[in-house]
Enzyme design. Structure first.
Site, PDB file in Angstrom:
ATOM      1  N   TYR A 138       2.209   4.873   1.288  1.00 17.18           N
ATOM      2  CA  TYR A 138       2.155   5.595   2.564  1.00 17.18           C
ATOM      3  C   TYR A 138       0.963   6.551   2.540  1.00 17.18           C
ATOM      4  O   TYR A 138       0.624   7.112   1.498  1.00 17.18           O
ATOM      5  CB  TYR A 138       3.434   6.392   2.778  1.00 17.18           C
ATOM      6  CG  TYR A 138       4.689   5.552   2.898  1.00 17.18           C
ATOM      7  CD1 TYR A 138       4.831   4.583   3.884  1.00 17.18           C
ATOM      8  CD2 TYR A 138       5.760   5.752   2.029  1.00 17.18           C
ATOM      9  CE1 TYR A 138       5.992   3.837   3.999  1.00 17.18           C
ATOM     10  CE2 TYR A 138       6.929   5.004   2.135  1.00 17.18           C
ATOM     11  CZ  TYR A 138       7.039   4.045   3.123  1.00 17.18           C
ATOM     12  OH  TYR A 138       8.191   3.310   3.231  1.00 17.18           O
TER      13      TYR A 138
ATOM     14  N   ASP B 142       0.847  -1.191   0.000  1.00 17.58           N
ATOM     15  CA  ASP B 142       0.000   0.000   0.000  1.00 17.58           C
ATOM     16  C   ASP B 142       0.886   1.246   0.000  1.00 17.58           C
ATOM     17  O   ASP B 142       1.950   1.227   0.621  1.00 17.58           O
ATOM     18  CB  ASP B 142      -0.833  -0.008   1.292  1.00 17.58           C
ATOM     19  CG  ASP B 142      -2.290   0.344   1.064  1.00 17.58           C
ATOM     20  OD1 ASP B 142      -2.825  -0.008   0.002  1.00 17.58           O
ATOM     21  OD2 ASP B 142      -2.878   0.959   1.954  1.00 17.58           O
TER      22      ASP B 142
ATOM     23  N   PHE C 122       7.940   1.617  -0.698  1.00 15.78           N
ATOM     24  CA  PHE C 122       8.913   1.839   0.378  1.00 15.78           C
ATOM     25  C   PHE C 122       9.619   3.194   0.296  1.00 15.78           C
ATOM     26  O   PHE C 122      10.307   3.588   1.232  1.00 15.78           O
ATOM     27  CB  PHE C 122       9.959   0.708   0.447  1.00 15.78           C
ATOM     28  CG  PHE C 122       9.390  -0.627   0.808  1.00 15.78           C
ATOM     29  CD1 PHE C 122       9.003  -0.914   2.104  1.00 15.78           C
ATOM     30  CD2 PHE C 122       9.213  -1.608  -0.164  1.00 15.78           C
ATOM     31  CE1 PHE C 122       8.457  -2.148   2.446  1.00 15.78           C
ATOM     32  CE2 PHE C 122       8.666  -2.844   0.156  1.00 15.78           C
ATOM     33  CZ  PHE C 122       8.293  -3.114   1.457  1.00 15.78           C
TER      34      PHE C 122
ATOM     35  N   HIS D 179       9.178  -9.455   6.363  1.00 17.76           N
ATOM     36  CA  HIS D 179       9.033  -8.039   6.017  1.00 17.76           C
ATOM     37  C   HIS D 179      10.017  -7.194   6.828  1.00 17.76           C
ATOM     38  O   HIS D 179      10.345  -7.535   7.969  1.00 17.76           O
ATOM     39  CB  HIS D 179       7.592  -7.606   6.321  1.00 17.76           C
ATOM     40  CG  HIS D 179       7.198  -6.316   5.682  1.00 17.76           C
ATOM     41  ND1 HIS D 179       7.491  -5.098   6.240  1.00 17.76           N
ATOM     42  CD2 HIS D 179       6.536  -6.060   4.530  1.00 17.76           C
ATOM     43  CE1 HIS D 179       7.016  -4.144   5.457  1.00 17.76           C
ATOM     44  NE2 HIS D 179       6.436  -4.696   4.408  1.00 17.76           N
TER      45      HIS D 179
END
Length: 226
Positions: A70, A68, A81, A190
């Protein structure tokens, strides 16, 4: 030609034209138009397809999958990221840079903007390309996942010798779309602070990706961020 978002880089058009013309994508577009009437949406419209604009189809070497964008002000820039220049690095990105430092000896940078990776052929692909401000996951299951699944599938089918980096259970759920006989698939937990110590740290995805690329005679990725 049917209407297509003009912001997407031209080499992706023949690859994704069938998706842009599909009913689900038209419904997704209508949903976004309605959302924008009453909500703030991230990233800004001109940056929604940044991953594709920065990394043409014929230049892709590595694919990093996120989930998703930010959802805080100024953070999302269309690359998973990554954050825009001047924005504080989120915790997962801090851990990514820590692993690069441990893996390759590269100092942790000031900037969290990953455009230099994208410009070298690292497709930084979120499964969902938009989000409502301050509401994580708010644009999931609206059609973006169908679109990005098709991107992963087409990269796997039409190219050879890519590196797919799958961090965490969500990214790893996409493994079935990838032909592991033609491509390298790197899996680890992760980089989130909740899971990074369970095997992300020490997994060496960056050196392993470069070793694979070099074996195939491809230019490795310079993982430094200035």
């Amino acid at each position: 030609m049917p209407e297509v978002n003009p912001q997407i880089e031209s080499s992706w058009l023949p690859v994704l034209q069938d998706q842009f013309n599909a009913d689900y994508f038209k419904q997704l577009k209508e949903f976004l138009i309605e959302e924008k009437k009453t909500q703030t949406i991230y990233p800004p419209g001109s940056l929604i397809f940044s991953a594709f604009n920065r990394t043409p189809f014929d230049k892709v070497k590595v694919v990093i999958l996120g989930q998703d964008p930010y959802h805080g002000p100024g953070q999302a820039n269309g690359l998973c990221f990554s954050v825009s220049p001047g924005i504080k690095q989120p915790p997962s990105l801090v851990n990514i840079f820590k692993e690069i430092q441990a893996d390759l000896g590269i100092p942790i940078p000031q900037s969290g903007n990953l455009e230099p990776w994208a410009d070298q052929g690292v497709l930084l692909l979120n499964a969902t390309l938009t989000v409502r401000a301050r509401q994580a996951g708010s644009h999931q299951k609206r059609g973006w996942e169908t679109f990005t699944d098709s991107v992963i599938q087409k990269l796997s089918d039409e190219k050879e010798g890519l590196v797919f980096i799958l961090w965490g259970k969500y990214a790893q759920s996409k493994e079935g779309l990838i032909d592991s006989y033609k491509h390298m698939v790197h899996k680890s937990p992760h980089p989130s602070p909740f899971s990074a110590h369970n095997g992300f740290f020490g997994s060496k995805p960056f050196s392993k990706a470069n070793e694979y690329l070099k074996v195939l005679g491809k230019e490795p990725i310079d993982w430094r961020i200035e």
